[in-house]
Enzyme design. Structure first.
Site, PDB file in Angstrom:
ATOM      1  N   LYS A 158     -10.516  -0.469  10.334  1.00  0.00           N
ATOM      2  CA  LYS A 158     -10.701  -1.689   9.525  1.00  0.00           C
ATOM      3  C   LYS A 158     -11.038  -2.886  10.416  1.00  0.00           C
ATOM      4  CE  LYS A 158      -7.277  -0.119   6.159  1.00  0.00           C
ATOM      5  NZ  LYS A 158      -7.935   0.340   4.941  1.00  0.00           N
TER       6      LYS A 158
ATOM      7  N   HIS B  17       0.875  -1.181   0.000  1.00  0.00           N
ATOM      8  CA  HIS B  17       0.000   0.000   0.000  1.00  0.00           C
ATOM      9  C   HIS B  17       0.913   1.232   0.000  1.00  0.00           C
ATOM     10  CE1 HIS B  17      -2.763   2.979   1.817  1.00  0.00           C
ATOM     11  NE2 HIS B  17      -3.763   2.181   1.486  1.00  0.00           N
TER      12      HIS B  17
ATOM     13  N   ASP C 164       3.070  -4.606   8.042  1.00  0.00           N
ATOM     14  CA  ASP C 164       1.864  -3.786   7.910  1.00  0.00           C
ATOM     15  C   ASP C 164       0.664  -4.724   8.033  1.00  0.00           C
ATOM     16  OD1 ASP C 164      -0.342  -2.408   7.052  1.00  0.00           O
ATOM     17  OD2 ASP C 164       0.511  -1.755   5.142  1.00  0.00           O
TER      18      ASP C 164
ATOM     19  N   CYS D 127      -4.835   2.496  -3.614  1.00  0.00           N
ATOM     20  CA  CYS D 127      -3.594   2.988  -2.991  1.00  0.00           C
ATOM     21  C   CYS D 127      -2.462   1.988  -3.149  1.00  0.00           C
ATOM     22  CB  CYS D 127      -3.799   3.332  -1.513  1.00  0.00           C
ATOM     23  SG  CYS D 127      -4.936   4.676  -1.260  1.00  0.00           S
TER      24      CYS D 127
ATOM     25  N   GLN E  75      -4.633  -5.133   6.963  1.00  0.00           N
ATOM     26  CA  GLN E  75      -5.666  -6.064   6.473  1.00  0.00           C
ATOM     27  C   GLN E  75      -5.665  -7.399   7.217  1.00  0.00           C
ATOM     28  OE1 GLN E  75      -7.998  -5.143   4.524  1.00  0.00           O
ATOM     29  NE2 GLN E  75      -7.146  -3.246   3.735  1.00  0.00           N
TER      30      GLN E  75
END
Ligand code: PLP
Length: 410
Positions: free
Chosen positions: A230, A127, A204, A368, A207
């Site tokens: 999220k 991202h 990261d 993104c 998600q």
């Protein structure tokens, strides 16, 4: 071996008031949770309760309300630490979102540890939030950003990762789960390979945290980041996990109240971690709301959530592939519930607009992740992404909408 019962989606849907509303005269099929998830009643009620009964600024007041708000804020930190398997709540820094968490590491740890000729290693599926902060750092320090390629399915080329970690690599910064492709990266192996070469790792988890059990102690990564919004929590609150010894050695990110121990015109000294990184009044109610979201997903069970998504992903993949001219972008074997696709002769934005007429909320664009679009030679994809409240009916509604779009543009 005990078999966990599947999620009761009919009951879960009742927890999300927004799903009761229709959309354009149709049932709302919300398939954009990778962008931001909807909020369950316990999170909404927590925000309302905090502002109605428990709100005051934290850490500073000696009166009951302030002490209570402080307690709730710190309890939320404990809940996040437990969710991630962190050794201590001191390793959890509250930020605005995953983006700010990465910027914090780039700015603080990066300026201290990255110099001229050094390298930061990312992957082709990042991202923008895990690309641009490192580009800014590299520009400032005279360092270089190196990129691990991905294959035609959207899986990471692990042999290339190994080759690209060299003597000047200062950090490997990798997405745990790709938002554009759905690929689940073998992060345990990535950390092991990087550590064998003495290189720290940032993961990261924007998600992954909403979709699978994460254990930072078992992963042994140095940093892990995610966003509250999220994870069915409020927007405006995010998390940076960092190993305590690293956080302690890092300089402050922003200056102001709360992050200091003493201030004089001759100089200032810093608070302990994590407060050293939380300058100014934080997102108090949002952090407490995130605590409620953590309770919510843990109660459902992250393993059950993962299984629910895997089952729906299989169903959605099969159904979408019935459609003529549809190509999935992101077909790695290890995948979460993200269905990115292009359809011959139909622009992704037109497709998303037609789907909206069917009450289906999906995302169209580069998500993104422009380098991913470049890798697959497409300007954009249409992306349906799953959450705990989705069911087969949502995917059927999606497929019918795409079918109609294909007919309109034929
Ligand atoms: N990383 C990944 C993989 C994401 O999917 C996102 C958001 O879509 C981010 C980082 C940035 O999250 P935020 O905008 O909440 O900071």
């Amino acid at each position: 071996m005990s078999v966990l019962p599947p999620l009761d989606v009919t009951r879960i849907r009742k927890d999300f008031p927004i799903l009761e509303r229709g959309m354009r005269g149709k049932r709302l099929a919300f398939l954009d949770s990778a962008a931001s998830a909807q909020k369950p009643r316990p999170v909404i009620d927590t925000l309302s309760h905090v502002y109605s009964h428990e709100y005051a600024n934290i850490h500073r007041g000696v009166y009951e309300l302030s002490e209570r708000a402080t307690r709730r804020y710190e309890e939320a930190r404990e809940k996040v630490a437990a969710l991630l398997g962190a050794a201590s709540p001191r390793e959890i820094v509250f930020t605005r979102n995953a983006t700010e968490s990465i910027n914090l590491v780039a700015s603080s740890w990066g300026r201290q540890n990255v110099g001229e000729g050094d390298e930061i290693l990312v992957t082709h599926m990042e991202h923008h939030a895990n690309i641009v902060p490192w580009q800014l750092l590299c520009e400032e320090r005279g360092a270089k950003l190196r990129v691990v390629p991905i294959d035609d399915d959207g899986a990471l080329c692990m042999d290339e990762l190994e080759k690209r970690i060299g003597p000047r690599t200062r950090l490997v910064s990798v997405v745990h789960v790709s938002n554009a492709l759905g690929t689940i990266n073998p992060v345990q192996d990535i950390v092991r390979i990087a550590h064998e070469r003495g290189v720290p790792v940032l993961l990261d988890g924007a998600q992954s945290v909403p979709r699978m059990a994460v254990d930072v102690a078992a992963l042994d990564c140095e940093f892990y980041v995610f966003s509250g919004h999220k994870l069915y929590g409020p927007s405006g609150i995010g998390v940076l996990y960092g190993k305590a010894e690293l956080l302690e050695a890092m300089p402050p990110y922003q200056g102001g109240g709360e992050m200091i121990r003493t201030v004089s015109f001759e100089g200032s000294t810093w608070n302990d971690v994590p407060n050293k990184f939380e300058a100014g009044t934080p997102a108090i109610a949002e952090a407490i709301g995130l605590g409620a979201a953590v309770d919510y997903v843990r109660e459902l069970g992250l393993e059950r959530i993962a299984r629910h998504e895997a089952e729906l992903l299989d169903y959605g993949t099969e159904r979408l592939l019935e459609l003529p001219g549809l190509r999935l972008i992101g077909t790695a074997r290890e995948k979460i519930g993200v269905l990115g696709f292009v359809v011959d002769g139909v622009h992704p934005h037109d497709l998303a607009t037609i789907l909206d007429q069917h009450g289906v909320a999906v995302r169209a664009g580069h998500h993104c992740a422009q380098p991913v679009m470049q890798r697959f030679g497409v300007p954009a994809t249409t992306r349906a992404s799953l959450g705990v409240y989705n069911d087969r009916e949502d995917l059927d509604q999606l497929v019918e909408g795409v079918r109609e779009a294909i007919e309109v543009f034929r």
